[in-house]
Design an enzyme around this catalytic site. Structure first.
Site, PDB file in Angstrom:
ATOM      1  N   SER A  59      -3.200 -13.505   1.289  1.00 11.74           N
ATOM      2  CA  SER A  59      -2.808 -12.307   0.543  1.00 11.74           C
ATOM      3  C   SER A  59      -2.124 -12.674  -0.771  1.00 11.74           C
ATOM      4  CB  SER A  59      -1.840 -11.487   1.426  1.00 11.74           C
ATOM      5  OG  SER A  59      -1.283 -10.400   0.733  1.00 11.74           O
ATOM      6  N   SER A 102      11.722 -17.545  -6.268  1.00  9.26           N
ATOM      7  CA  SER A 102      11.749 -16.139  -6.670  1.00  9.26           C
ATOM      8  C   SER A 102      12.826 -15.930  -7.718  1.00  9.26           C
ATOM      9  CB  SER A 102      12.092 -15.258  -5.458  1.00  9.26           C
ATOM     10  OG  SER A 102      12.404 -13.947  -5.878  1.00  9.26           O
ATOM     11  N   TYR A 133      17.021 -13.722   1.937  1.00  5.09           N
ATOM     12  CA  TYR A 133      15.924 -14.040   1.007  1.00  5.09           C
ATOM     13  C   TYR A 133      16.466 -14.790  -0.207  1.00  5.09           C
ATOM     14  CZ  TYR A 133      11.724 -13.200  -1.858  1.00  5.09           C
ATOM     15  OH  TYR A 133      10.592 -13.340  -2.636  1.00  5.09           O
ATOM     16  N   LYS A 188      15.496 -18.614  -1.137  1.00  3.39           N
ATOM     17  CA  LYS A 188      14.755 -18.918  -2.364  1.00  3.39           C
ATOM     18  C   LYS A 188      15.562 -19.831  -3.288  1.00  3.39           C
ATOM     19  CE  LYS A 188      10.913 -16.769  -1.464  1.00  3.39           C
ATOM     20  NZ  LYS A 188       9.664 -17.512  -1.276  1.00  3.39           N
ATOM     21  N   THR A 229       1.872  -7.174  -5.271  1.00  3.70           N
ATOM     22  CA  THR A 229       1.268  -7.681  -4.029  1.00  3.70           C
ATOM     23  C   THR A 229       1.787  -6.803  -2.886  1.00  3.70           C
ATOM     24  OG1 THR A 229       3.054  -9.141  -3.316  1.00  3.70           O
ATOM     25  CG2 THR A 229       1.491 -10.068  -4.916  1.00  3.70           C
TER      26      THR A 229
HETATM   27  N1  LIG Z   1       5.386 -10.344  -5.058  1.00  2.00           N
HETATM   28  C1  LIG Z   1       6.526 -10.595  -5.695  1.00  2.00           C
HETATM   29  O1  LIG Z   1       7.035  -9.763  -6.467  1.00  2.00           O
HETATM   30  C2  LIG Z   1       7.217 -11.918  -5.498  1.00  2.00           C
HETATM   31  C3  LIG Z   1       8.329 -12.186  -6.322  1.00  2.00           C
HETATM   32  C4  LIG Z   1       8.996 -13.396  -6.166  1.00  2.00           C
HETATM   33  C5  LIG Z   1       8.580 -14.314  -5.218  1.00  2.00           C
HETATM   34  N2  LIG Z   1       7.511 -14.027  -4.414  1.00  2.00           N
HETATM   35  C6  LIG Z   1       7.130 -15.042  -3.429  1.00  2.00           C
HETATM   36  O2  LIG Z   1       5.771 -15.375  -3.550  1.00  2.00           O
HETATM   37  C7  LIG Z   1       5.243 -15.749  -2.276  1.00  2.00           C
HETATM   38  C8  LIG Z   1       3.970 -14.964  -2.006  1.00  2.00           C
HETATM   39  O3  LIG Z   1       4.307 -13.591  -1.884  1.00  2.00           O
HETATM   40  P1  LIG Z   1       3.261 -12.423  -2.145  1.00  2.00           P
HETATM   41  O4  LIG Z   1       3.896 -11.492  -3.088  1.00  2.00           O
HETATM   42  O5  LIG Z   1       1.940 -12.982  -2.433  1.00  2.00           O
HETATM   43  O6  LIG Z   1       3.310 -11.714  -0.720  1.00  2.00           O
HETATM   44  P2  LIG Z   1       2.146 -11.318   0.304  1.00  2.00           P
HETATM   45  O7  LIG Z   1       2.840 -10.550   1.366  1.00  2.00           O
HETATM   46  O8  LIG Z   1       0.996 -10.704  -0.415  1.00  2.00           O
HETATM   47  O9  LIG Z   1       1.670 -12.757   0.868  1.00  2.00           O
HETATM   48  C9  LIG Z   1       2.490 -13.525   1.690  1.00  2.00           C
HETATM   49  C10 LIG Z   1       1.646 -14.097   2.805  1.00  2.00           C
HETATM   50  O10 LIG Z   1       2.514 -14.933   3.597  1.00  2.00           O
HETATM   51  C11 LIG Z   1       2.163 -14.742   4.944  1.00  2.00           C
HETATM   52  N3  LIG Z   1       3.277 -15.084   5.800  1.00  2.00           N
HETATM   53  C12 LIG Z   1       4.485 -14.473   5.904  1.00  2.00           C
HETATM   54  N4  LIG Z   1       5.230 -15.076   6.843  1.00  2.00           N
HETATM   55  C13 LIG Z   1       4.493 -16.100   7.320  1.00  2.00           C
HETATM   56  C14 LIG Z   1       4.718 -17.091   8.313  1.00  2.00           C
HETATM   57  N5  LIG Z   1       5.848 -17.147   9.031  1.00  2.00           N
HETATM   58  N6  LIG Z   1       3.740 -17.983   8.550  1.00  2.00           N
HETATM   59  C15 LIG Z   1       2.577 -17.953   7.864  1.00  2.00           C
HETATM   60  N7  LIG Z   1       2.306 -17.030   6.938  1.00  2.00           N
HETATM   61  C16 LIG Z   1       3.253 -16.121   6.673  1.00  2.00           C
HETATM   62  C17 LIG Z   1       1.788 -13.278   5.063  1.00  2.00           C
HETATM   63  O11 LIG Z   1       0.977 -13.032   6.213  1.00  2.00           O
HETATM   64  C18 LIG Z   1       1.050 -13.041   3.738  1.00  2.00           C
HETATM   65  O12 LIG Z   1      -0.332 -13.222   3.876  1.00  2.00           O
HETATM   66  C19 LIG Z   1       6.361 -15.474  -1.248  1.00  2.00           C
HETATM   67  O13 LIG Z   1       7.000 -16.690  -0.954  1.00  2.00           O
HETATM   68  C20 LIG Z   1       7.285 -14.533  -1.996  1.00  2.00           C
HETATM   69  O14 LIG Z   1       8.613 -14.635  -1.534  1.00  2.00           O
HETATM   70  C21 LIG Z   1       6.809 -12.846  -4.543  1.00  2.00           C
END
Ligand SMILES: NC(=O)c1ccc[n+]([C@@H]2O[C@H](COP(=O)([O-])OP(=O)(O)OC[C@H]3O[C@@H](n4cnc5c(N)ncnc54)[C@H](O)[C@@H]3O)[C@@H](O)[C@H]2O)c1
Length: 283
Positions: A15, A168, A182, A186, A217
């Site tokens: 994802s 993050s 979180y 991070k 996302t």
């Molecule tokens: N989207 C944002 O605004 C944002 C901002 C800062 C940081 N992030 C970081 O970016 C990364 C990706 O996030 P995203 O926005 O693509 O989210 P997302 O929810 O689209 O994707 C995250 C994926 O991680 C998987 N996941 C969660 N826990 C898990 C586990 N224990 N084992 C295996 N898989 C697991 C989920 O099933 C999902 O498919 C994350 O680490 C998130 O903290 C995202």
């Protein structure tokens, strides 16, 4: 690192940012191992992405599942060159129960729910969940990837592998108010990433961290909140966007982070770095 013919492992690749990164590295000619705990989504995206993708269900916090997944990719392709560690989530937790108060249609403040606060000590579990998945899980992926990377012959720059950790903007500035686990995890990912870069550099392994801003996302989708909380969630996210220099009130896209991840996988002189892709939120 020239990504053509290399093998890149993407955790959380079913994802969002992980999936966009899978598409981007496939475009560079790499093979891709996707691990994710979401089996239905993982199998669906692997079928869509084609034969150069191997999906293995693996929970980030479960060493056996993660090792078995990477071993399967190693058996299939004979090498692991890159890691993009994107699996992650966030829980609601602080040292006291927090609630949000709207002070105007576009402003809010975090307040302690005094009645709830006097009823008992907040549970530790949500904090542990975040630390376990976002921080311990990151180290779990890194140590497994490093074991396979050291088996590679060094390239002309002495490089054997490259890791990219998803931190993050919550690591060093953005306060969500109710995300102590979180934010702590991070921030920990930044320290972890620097240590890996410094300590494992002599083996030809690089490590960098990306600090994304608000990215469109499922992680930050309003739909995941209970209906009564959605107006408040909209205010919180709008508040983050107001602080961006560019592009105003628009979230970033997963592709904005994926292209940075690809650059960091490729650029042999980049290591130990922290790269913000956040529309200038931190400026
Ligand atoms: N989207 C944002 O605004 C944002 C901002 C800062 C940081 N992030 C970081 O970016 C990364 C990706 O996030 P995203 O926005 O693509 O989210 P997302 O929810 O689209 O994707 C995250 C994926 O991680 C998987 N996941 C969660 N826990 C898990 C586990 N224990 N084992 C295996 N898989 C697991 C989920 O099933 C999902 O498919 C994350 O680490 C998130 O903290 C995202």
């Amino acid at each position: 690192m020239d990504l053509k013919g290399k093998v890149v492992w993407i955790t959380g690749g079913a994802s969002g940012i992980g999936l966009a990164t899978a598409r981007a590295v496939l475009g560079k000619g790499s093979k891709v191992l996707i691990t994710d705990k979401n089996v239905v989504l993982g199998e669906k995206v692997a079928a869509e992405l084609g034969p150069d993708v191997l999906f293995k269900p693996a929970d980030q916090t479960k060493p056996d599942e993660m090792i078995a997944a990477v071993e399967a990719a190693y058996e299939k392709w004979g090498r692991i060159d890159g890691l993009v560690n994107s699996a992650g989530l966030g829980s609601a937790v602080n040292a006291l129960p927090i609630t949000l108060e709207l002070t105007s249609p576009t402003q809010f403040r975090y307040v302690v729910d005094m009645e709830e606060a006097k009823k008992g000590i907040v549970p530790l579990e949500p904090f542990m969940v975040d630390i376990n998945i976002d921080l311990v899980g990151s180290f779990n992926a890194a140590r497994i990837a490093a074991y396979y990377m050291v088996k590679n012959e060094p390239d002309e720059h002495g490089e054997r592998g490259s890791m990219v950790m998803l931190s993050s903007m919550a690591a060093d500035k953005y306060a969500l108010g109710n995300a102590a686990g979180y934010a702590a995890a991070k921030a920990g990912v930044l320290g972890l990433s620097r240590e890996i870069a410094y300590g494992c550099g002599s083996a030809g392994i690089r490590c960098n961290a990306i600090l994304p801003g608000s990215i469109d996302t499922p992680l930050i989708s309003i739909d995941q909140y209970p209906e009564e909380f959605r107006p408040v969630a909209e205010v919180i996210f709008a508040d983050a966007l107001y602080k961006q220099c560019f592009p105003g009130t628009k979230n970033g896209k997963p592709e904005n982070i994926a292209s940075m991840a690809v650059e960091l996988l490729q650029n042999w002189f980049a290591t130990g770095g922290e790269y913000r892709v956040d529309g200038g939120y931190r400026s």
